[in-house]
Structures are given as structure tokens and as C-alpha cells.
Design a protein around this motif. Structure first.
Motif, short mmCIF file in Angstrom:
data_model
loop_
_atom_site.label_atom_id
_atom_site.label_comp_id
_atom_site.label_asym_id
_atom_site.label_seq_id
_atom_site.Cartn_x
_atom_site.Cartn_y
_atom_site.Cartn_z
N MET A 1 0.81 -1.18 0.00
CA MET A 1 0.00 0.00 0.00
C MET A 1 0.87 1.26 0.00
N GLU A 2 1.91 1.20 0.82
CA GLU A 2 2.84 2.34 0.90
C GLU A 2 3.54 2.56 -0.44
N ALA A 3 3.87 1.48 -1.13
CA ALA A 3 4.55 1.57 -2.42
C ALA A 3 3.66 2.26 -3.45
N SER A 4 2.36 1.95 -3.43
CA SER A 4 1.47 2.59 -4.40
C SER A 4 1.30 4.08 -4.08
N ARG A 5 1.34 4.46 -2.81
CA ARG A 5 1.30 5.89 -2.44
C ARG A 5 2.56 6.60 -2.94
N ASP A 6 3.69 5.93 -2.78
CA ASP A 6 4.94 6.52 -3.26
C ASP A 6 4.91 6.70 -4.78
N ILE A 7 4.39 5.69 -5.47
CA ILE A 7 4.29 5.78 -6.93
C ILE A 7 3.36 6.93 -7.32
N MET A 8 2.23 7.03 -6.65
CA MET A 8 1.28 8.11 -6.94
C MET A 8 1.90 9.48 -6.66
N ASN A 9 2.64 9.59 -5.56
CA ASN A 9 3.32 10.85 -5.25
C ASN A 9 4.36 11.18 -6.31
N ASP A 10 5.10 10.16 -6.75
CA ASP A 10 6.09 10.37 -7.80
C ASP A 10 5.43 10.82 -9.10
N VAL A 11 4.33 10.17 -9.45
CA VAL A 11 3.59 10.55 -10.67
C VAL A 11 3.07 11.98 -10.54
N ASN A 12 2.53 12.29 -9.38
CA ASN A 12 2.01 13.63 -9.15
C ASN A 12 3.12 14.68 -9.25
N THR A 13 4.25 14.40 -8.62
CA THR A 13 5.39 15.33 -8.67
C THR A 13 5.91 15.48 -10.09
N THR A 14 6.05 14.37 -10.79
CA THR A 14 6.54 14.40 -12.17
C THR A 14 5.59 15.17 -13.07
N THR A 15 4.29 14.96 -12.88
CA THR A 15 3.28 15.66 -13.68
C THR A 15 3.33 17.15 -13.43
#
Length: 85
Positions: free
Chosen positions: A1-15
Motif C-alpha cells: 500500500m505504501e509503495a502505491s502511495r509513493d508511486i502516486m506521489n512520484d507521478v504527481n510530482t513528475t506531472t
């Protein structure tokens, strides 16, 4: 679950970074286009002013030739328009 939050945060930051970079690029392109347009506008404006000045000088130096030339153009235009109808 934590990994998917990190991925989402990374996507959000990259976007967000990509959107910010795109905005900066668009502003630079707009600025460049505006500068190029202004340069071209001033060039055309200057050339038109020079053409007007040259024309005025010619008319002042050759008034009879100018009037005769205008009459010839009017006569030819009239003859062409008359032929069409």
C-alpha cells in the motif's frame, strides 16, 4: 500500500514538474514570437514610411507625369471594366 502511495506521489510530482516546465517553455516561445513580430512590424512600418516619402518626393518633382500616369491608369481601368459588362 505504501509503495502505491509513493508511486502516486512520484507521478504527481513528475506531472506537476512537467506542467511547470511546459508553461515555462510556452512563455519563452510566446516571448520569442512577440519579439519577432514586433521586429518585423517595425521593419515593415519603416519601409512603408520610406516608400511614402519617396512617392511624395516623386510627385513633387514630377507633378505632370504623375497626373498623366493617373489618368492613363484610370482610362485603362475604365476600359477594362466597360468590356466586362
Amino acid at each position: 500500500m505504501e509503495a502505491s502511495r509513493d508511486i502516486m506521489n512520484d507521478v504527481n510530482t513528475t506531472t506537476r514538474k512537467a506542467a511547470h516546465d511546459l508553461k515555462g517553455s510556452m512563455q519563452e516561445a510566446r516571448s520569442s514570437l512577440k519579439e519577432a513580430f514586433n521586429d518585423r512590424y517595425e521593419s515593415v512600418r519603416r519601409q512603408a514610411g520610406e516608400a511614402l516619402s519617396t512617392s511624395e518626393e516623386f510627385v513633387k518633382e514630377h507633378p505632370i507625369s504623375t497626373v498623366l500616369g493617373a489618368c492613363a491608369v484610370g482610362f485603362i481601368a475604365g476600359a477594362l471594366l466597360r468590356r466586362r459588362h
